[in-house]
Design an enzyme around this catalytic site. Structure first.
Site, PDB file in Angstrom:
ATOM      1  N   ASP A   1     -11.368 114.352  94.453  1.00 48.81           N
ATOM      2  CA  ASP A   1     -12.330 115.351  93.977  1.00 48.81           C
ATOM      3  C   ASP A   1     -11.654 116.647  93.523  1.00 48.81           C
ATOM      4  O   ASP A   1     -12.085 117.277  92.597  1.00 48.81           O
ATOM      5  CB  ASP A   1     -13.370 115.663  95.059  1.00 48.81           C
ATOM      6  CG  ASP A   1     -12.704 116.097  96.360  1.00 48.81           C
ATOM      7  OD1 ASP A   1     -11.449 116.187  96.371  1.00 48.81           O
ATOM      8  OD2 ASP A   1     -13.403 116.334  97.345  1.00 48.81           O
TER       9      ASP A   1
ATOM     10  N   ARG B   1     -10.599 110.077  76.618  1.00 54.61           N
ATOM     11  CA  ARG B   1      -9.617 109.726  77.653  1.00 54.61           C
ATOM     12  C   ARG B   1     -10.208 109.944  79.056  1.00 54.61           C
ATOM     13  O   ARG B   1      -9.656 109.450  80.039  1.00 54.61           O
ATOM     14  CB  ARG B   1      -8.317 110.498  77.511  1.00 54.61           C
ATOM     15  CG  ARG B   1      -8.417 111.970  77.737  1.00 54.61           C
ATOM     16  CD  ARG B   1      -7.076 112.643  77.509  1.00 54.61           C
ATOM     17  NE  ARG B   1      -6.106 112.326  78.544  1.00 54.61           N
ATOM     18  CZ  ARG B   1      -6.066 112.918  79.749  1.00 54.61           C
ATOM     19  NH1 ARG B   1      -7.003 113.806  80.077  1.00 54.61           N
ATOM     20  NH2 ARG B   1      -5.151 112.613  80.620  1.00 54.61           N
TER      21      ARG B   1
ATOM     22  N   PRO C   1     -15.682 128.161  64.265  1.00 50.93           N
ATOM     23  CA  PRO C   1     -14.643 129.049  64.784  1.00 50.93           C
ATOM     24  C   PRO C   1     -15.145 129.985  65.889  1.00 50.93           C
ATOM     25  O   PRO C   1     -14.401 130.414  66.748  1.00 50.93           O
ATOM     26  CB  PRO C   1     -14.210 129.856  63.555  1.00 50.93           C
ATOM     27  CG  PRO C   1     -14.728 129.136  62.385  1.00 50.93           C
ATOM     28  CD  PRO C   1     -15.924 128.363  62.838  1.00 50.93           C
TER      29      PRO C   1
ATOM     30  N   GLU D   1     -18.130 127.454  54.322  1.00 54.62           N
ATOM     31  CA  GLU D   1     -18.190 128.538  55.308  1.00 54.62           C
ATOM     32  C   GLU D   1     -19.078 128.155  56.488  1.00 54.62           C
ATOM     33  O   GLU D   1     -19.463 128.995  57.282  1.00 54.62           O
ATOM     34  CB  GLU D   1     -18.739 129.807  54.639  1.00 54.62           C
ATOM     35  CG  GLU D   1     -17.862 130.378  53.546  1.00 54.62           C
ATOM     36  CD  GLU D   1     -16.536 130.918  54.086  1.00 54.62           C
ATOM     37  OE1 GLU D   1     -15.494 130.580  53.502  1.00 54.62           O
ATOM     38  OE2 GLU D   1     -16.557 131.632  55.096  1.00 54.62           O
TER      39      GLU D   1
HETATM   40  N1  LIG Z   1     -11.856 126.199  66.334  1.00 51.70           N
HETATM   41  C1  LIG Z   1     -12.200 126.141  64.988  1.00 51.70           C
HETATM   42  C2  LIG Z   1     -13.276 125.450  64.427  1.00 51.70           C
HETATM   43  C3  LIG Z   1     -13.208 125.702  63.076  1.00 51.70           C
HETATM   44  C4  LIG Z   1     -14.148 125.239  62.034  1.00 51.70           C
HETATM   45  C5  LIG Z   1     -15.116 124.281  62.364  1.00 51.70           C
HETATM   46  C6  LIG Z   1     -16.038 123.874  61.429  1.00 51.70           C
HETATM   47  C7  LIG Z   1     -16.002 124.430  60.149  1.00 51.70           C
HETATM   48  C8  LIG Z   1     -16.810 124.290  59.002  1.00 51.70           C
HETATM   49  C9  LIG Z   1     -16.300 125.113  58.029  1.00 51.70           C
HETATM   50  N2  LIG Z   1     -15.213 125.762  58.526  1.00 51.70           N
HETATM   51  C10 LIG Z   1     -14.430 126.733  57.768  1.00 51.70           C
HETATM   52  C11 LIG Z   1     -14.851 128.134  58.053  1.00 51.70           C
HETATM   53  C12 LIG Z   1     -14.108 129.164  57.538  1.00 51.70           C
HETATM   54  C13 LIG Z   1     -14.470 130.488  57.792  1.00 51.70           C
HETATM   55  C14 LIG Z   1     -15.565 130.780  58.576  1.00 51.70           C
HETATM   56  C15 LIG Z   1     -15.938 132.224  58.895  1.00 51.70           C
HETATM   57  N3  LIG Z   1     -16.762 132.799  57.814  1.00 51.70           N
HETATM   58  C16 LIG Z   1     -16.648 134.262  57.910  1.00 51.70           C
HETATM   59  C17 LIG Z   1     -17.525 134.932  56.849  1.00 51.70           C
HETATM   60  C18 LIG Z   1     -18.971 134.517  57.000  1.00 51.70           C
HETATM   61  C19 LIG Z   1     -19.091 133.016  56.967  1.00 51.70           C
HETATM   62  C20 LIG Z   1     -18.159 132.358  57.995  1.00 51.70           C
HETATM   63  C21 LIG Z   1     -16.309 129.750  59.099  1.00 51.70           C
HETATM   64  C22 LIG Z   1     -15.954 128.409  58.836  1.00 51.70           C
HETATM   65  C23 LIG Z   1     -15.005 125.373  59.827  1.00 51.70           C
HETATM   66  C24 LIG Z   1     -14.074 125.781  60.756  1.00 51.70           C
HETATM   67  N4  LIG Z   1     -12.157 126.513  62.831  1.00 51.70           N
HETATM   68  N5  LIG Z   1     -11.550 126.760  64.013  1.00 51.70           N
END
Ligand SMILES: Nc1cc(-c2ccc3ccn(Cc4ccc(CN5CCCCC5)cc4)c3c2)n[nH]1
Length: 228
Positions: free
Chosen positions: A154, A139, A70, A97
């Site tokens: 370009d 794509r 995220p 997480e």
């Molecule tokens: N663009 C986007 C990509 C993702 C994504 C990508 C990969 C994974 C793997 C797991 N999760 C879930 C998740 C949930 C909450 C957190 C935050 N949390 C806060 C407290 C301390 C620990 C971390 C992190 C990960 C993922 C989420 N979400 N959105």
């Protein structure tokens, strides 16, 4: 013969895909991939050892390790184009997480590692984010899209703005529920049509994505129009 975009690309030998189950690199009875976070906090964190074993087997020296998260670098059309130019992408789909941070740190000196976000919202894991990235990247690989036209210019090179700035599109019937197709599109005058489309694209972008407008190269758009 596959019907899907990626299936066709695979049949043509343009792309190849491998899917791996992280649990194949666990050696305990419960095939454990997660554990409680050091320092406390909610949820579970993915253990580093299964990831290390798996990535040692899957990565190659020319690979690029892409880890959705995220809080990562924004995944944009430019990043998609950059990744499409590579010959090996390895996507690490996390859950819980996230993945123990030592895994990315371990591989950073060995291969290019990118922690990437597909948007400012939190998913339950990386899988869907990887599907989004694979579609956006694939794509842009020459030959994958049948109609790979007009993006060779370009100013519209893949990864620039060609797929983010577009005007309204229309097809038959000419009249639908009291709405007619704009006359200019029926004129057969390619110069006027190109100019109308550019103006409509700017109008829509100004209304919906003023942030993109600032980054647009009007000269490039004009140059593109002149080419039509
Ligand atoms: N663009 C986007 C990509 C993702 C994504 C990508 C990969 C994974 C793997 C797991 N999760 C879930 C998740 C949930 C909450 C957190 C935050 N949390 C806060 C407290 C301390 C620990 C971390 C992190 C990960 C993922 C989420 N979400 N959105």
């Amino acid at each position: 013969m596959s019907a899907s975009l990626l299936g066709k690309a695979s049949d043509k030998g343009l792309l190849s895909f491998g899917v791996h189950d992280l649990r194949d690199w666990t050696y305990d009875r419960h095939r454990t991939v997660d554990d409680t976070p050091y320092g406390g906090g909610p949820g579970m964190v993915m253990k580093p050892s299964p990831w290390g074993e798996a990535l040692d087997d899957v990565l190659t020296p020319s690979a690029r390790l892409v880890v959705p998260t995220p809080s990562g670098r924004p995944f944009t059309q430019a990043v998609a184009a950059e990744m499409a130019a590579g010959d090996h992408l390895v996507f690490a789909c996390g859950r819980y997480e996230g993945i123990d941070s030592r895994v990315m740190r371990h591989y950073a000196p060995l291969v290019r590692v990118d922690e990437v976000s597909i948007g400012d919202y939190v998913l339950a894991g990386g899988e869907v984010a990887v599907l989004v990235m694979i579609e956006a990247i694939s794509r842009l690989v020459p030959g994958v899209l049948g109609n790979f036209e007009s993006v060779t210019d370009d100013s519209f090179a893949p990864g620039r703005m060609e797929t983010l700035v577009e005007g309204p599109v229309f097809t038959k019937p000419r009249d639908w529920r009291g709405q007619a197709v704009p006359d200019v599109l029926m004129s057969g005058h390619h110069g006027r049509i190109a100019r109308w489309r550019r103006d409509e694209a700017f109008r829509r972008t100004a209304a919906l994505r003023p942030d993109l407008l600032a980054r647009l190269d009007p000269a490039g758009l004009d140059k593109h129009d002149r080419k039509l």
